[in-house]
Design an enzyme around this catalytic site. Structure first.
Site, PDB file in Angstrom:
ATOM      1  N   TYR A 190     -52.601  50.271  -2.228  1.00 58.33           N
ATOM      2  CA  TYR A 190     -53.754  49.539  -2.408  1.00 58.33           C
ATOM      3  C   TYR A 190     -54.050  49.267  -3.749  1.00 58.33           C
ATOM      4  CZ  TYR A 190     -58.436  48.045  -1.395  1.00 58.33           C
ATOM      5  OH  TYR A 190     -59.735  47.340  -1.199  1.00 58.33           O
ATOM      6  N   SER A 233     -60.982  44.682  -5.795  1.00 55.58           N
ATOM      7  CA  SER A 233     -61.634  45.578  -5.516  1.00 55.58           C
ATOM      8  C   SER A 233     -61.977  46.419  -6.621  1.00 55.58           C
ATOM      9  CB  SER A 233     -60.630  46.559  -4.803  1.00 55.58           C
ATOM     10  OG  SER A 233     -61.095  47.883  -4.601  1.00 55.58           O
TER      11      SER A 233
END
Length: 267
Positions: free
Chosen positions: A167, A154
């Site tokens: 995350y 990401s």
């Protein structure tokens, strides 16, 4: 066309969203596919997971493109379960040439609201699940004499994105895992790369994060702003990067962090 002709690729999280997009894009280019998804709720995750019907729908779209497909429910947090699903797909389709560790989850909250459950479910899915996917794929890639593993990280795997600390930690971990494997497996002609998307329009909304940025922590909103004049990108934009890394066009590309981020990481 046919950039992946003759190749068999594993995709996790294939029921919908990015996973479905990857499956369809790879099938358009000639790949046969092993598709897995949990097809069940995950405790501690605020939004619904893919269903068995979602995974079946993806498989049907792949078949409609004239490609072979093996699909099965599997929880990537459970290595034995995932390996069984991959082994069955390899037995049916005849091998494995690449993998896409795409499945992942997100929780949002300020640092002081992150629970032990939040930490565990995100790290277990995003980092341990990626490790399990690699572990399931590598023996089959070795049998083929090489291959390509693409692990979806990401923009949060490059930047210190706040308000979803588990995350961000997990996606940085995916990078370290992938670099270590890229070094270790290079001698066996296995390439390992990561892809780093910005926000992607998939229909799955991070409502809690949006709420925090619009109310309690407006000062952090600029962290998530793309340099290019778009709020989100399309799933196929990420899938095209995955396609490139799996194809022979990237035959000497390994240990690379490929950003598809509309410039968010340069801000």
């Amino acid at each position: 066309m046919n950039r992946l002709s003759g190749k068999i690729i594993l995709v996790t999280g294939a029921g919908r969203g990015l996973g479905r997009s990857h499956a369809i894009r790879l099938a358009e280019e000639g790949a046969d596919l092993i598709l897995v998804d949990i097809c069940a709720p995950i405790a501690g995750v605020a939004y619904p997971m893919s269903s068995a019907e979602d995974l079946t729908a993806t498989a049907k779209e792949v078949e409609a493109l004239g490609r072979r497909v093996h699909s099965a429910p599997a929880d990537i947090r459970d290595r034995a379960q995932l390996e069984a699903a991959v082994d069955a797909g390899v037995a049916e389709l005849g091998g494995l040439d690449g993998s896409v560790a795409n499945a992942g989850v997100l929780t949002s909250g300020t640092w002081d609201t992150v629970t032990d459950e939040d930490w565990r479910v995100v790290l277990d899915t995003n980092l341990t699940g990626t490790w399990n996917t690699c572990r399931a794929a590598i023996p089959h890639l070795l049998e083929r004499g090489g291959g390509s593993m693409v692990n979806i990280s990401s923009a949060a795997g490059i930047k210190g994105n706040p308000l979803h600390t588990p995350y961000t930690a997990s996606k940085h971990g995916v990078v370290g895992l992938s670099l270590a494997l890229a070094n270790e497996l290079a001698a066996q002609s296995i390439r390992v790369n990561t892809v780093h998307p910005t926000g992607v329009h998939t229909g799955i909304e991070a409502a809690a994060l949006v709420e925090l940025l619009s109310t309690k922590r407006q000062d952090l909103a600029a962290t998530f702003q793309n340099a290019l004049p778009v709020e989100t990108i399309e799933a196929v934009d990420v899938s095209n990067a995955v396609l490139y890394l799996l194809s022979d066009e990237a035959r000497f590309v390994t240990g690379t962090a490929l950003k598809v981020d509309a410039g968010v990481t340069i801000r």
